[in-house]
Design an enzyme around this catalytic site. Sequence first.
Site, PDB file in Angstrom:
ATOM      1  CD  GLU A 182      -5.289  -6.123   1.942  1.00  0.00           C
ATOM      2  OE1 GLU A 182      -6.407  -5.700   1.612  1.00  0.00           O
ATOM      3  OE2 GLU A 182      -4.555  -6.749   1.163  1.00  0.00           O
ATOM      4  CE  LYS A 224      -6.840  -9.381   1.659  1.00  0.00           C
ATOM      5  NZ  LYS A 224      -7.932  -9.494   0.702  1.00  0.00           N
ATOM      6  N   GLY A 268       0.849 -11.968  -4.594  1.00  0.00           N
ATOM      7  CA  GLY A 268       1.780 -12.256  -5.688  1.00  0.00           C
ATOM      8  C   GLY A 268       2.467 -13.604  -5.557  1.00  0.00           C
TER       9      GLY A 268
HETATM   10  P1  13P Z   1      -4.156 -10.797  -3.495  1.00  0.00           P
HETATM   11  O1  13P Z   1      -4.538 -12.077  -2.797  1.00  0.00           O
HETATM   12  O2  13P Z   1      -4.117 -10.904  -4.980  1.00  0.00           O
HETATM   13  O3  13P Z   1      -2.935 -10.166  -2.881  1.00  0.00           O
HETATM   14  O4  13P Z   1      -5.353  -9.790  -3.241  1.00  0.00           O
HETATM   15  C1  13P Z   1      -5.862  -9.673  -2.000  1.00  0.00           C
HETATM   16  C2  13P Z   1      -6.398  -8.327  -1.803  1.00  0.00           C
HETATM   17  O5  13P Z   1      -7.567  -8.174  -1.558  1.00  0.00           O
HETATM   18  C3  13P Z   1      -5.488  -7.164  -1.897  1.00  0.00           C
HETATM   19  O6  13P Z   1      -6.081  -6.057  -1.316  1.00  0.00           O
END
Ligand code: 13P
Length: 346
Positions: A182, A224, A268
């Site tokens: 991510e 991600k 967000g």
């Molecule tokens: P959000 O979808 O709230 O951005 O969270 C995803 C997430 O796992 C952030 O690390």
Amino acid sequence: MKLIETKAQKLIDTAKAMVADKKGLLAMDESYPTCNKRFAKLGIPETAELRREYREMIVTTAGLNQSISGAILFDETIRQHLKDGRSFIKVLTDNQIIPGIKVDEGTVVMAGHPREKITEGLDNLRERLIEYAQMGLRFAKWRAVITIGDGIPTQASIEANAHALARYAVLCQEEGIVPIVEPEVLMDGDHTMERCFEVTEQVLHTVFNQLYAQGVILEGMILKPNMIVPGLTCKKQESDNEVADATIKCLLRTVPAAVPGIAFLSGGQSSESASARLNAMNVRFKSKLPWEVSFSFGRAIQQPALNIWHGKEANVLEAQKALYHRAACNLAARRGEYNDKMEKEY
Ligand code: 13P
């Protein structure tokens, strides 16, 4: 050789299962500070017991597995139990939801780069992953944060974060755990959608170079990323279709076809925008893409339910209805069948 092949096959099977049947992932892995911040906003006491109750509300939502293939947990949660004594890992597994775990230890200011962040958690990660694998966790998550601003991100921060992501990913695969990689380019600021595109493209190129250099099996991971969106305070806010087109264009340039799935963070955006944009991607590019285009939302699935729950047992069923609804909207978006009527009908 056989053993290596068996291990790789297990990773590939898990990664495929995480994006199978047009379902998606639920991120419920907020760290102590993040979860407490969200509780504090609503006046909910910031205690371990309330965090447990909140997460029990989530995992006991009837029918959650119709839309959710996997859930990302936090270390505190995997050591807690439901009121009936079962562990969170067992409840999810019994419901055919694959349990995963956040393994990064959050971000700190990067040395020499005071406006940028680096993610910590590589120390002792191998030992932690061995324990997690024994507990039945089958995938993991590591979040790197890239900030857009005047003169940032720097090459130094992009490279350091990409290197850490790749080190984490290869350590996960060594233990048979699928890494969710991510690299989040934040929405904060007034930058344009074009600037988000440019930065995300550079970040993803760097991340995949590092993943390749360190021998990560691309078929056994999930990416991600953020969607390509204008900054939250940018005057020009593009349409959902424009966001969808820019996002897919950027990913086609940077993400190898061997990767089985892309599961977006919501970052967000409002719950409705996240669903509408995911839907637009699946409508406009249906069956033209090499990877599954899915979701791994935290706030965009949980926030309405958290607002209703408010720390009160009496609100559990209503909160679960809201959670189920958001998960169902995103299942529809995966199929290109979401529309705003779904929001009105609820
Ligand atoms: P959000 O979808 O709230 O951005 O969270 C995803 C997430 O796992 C952030 O690390």
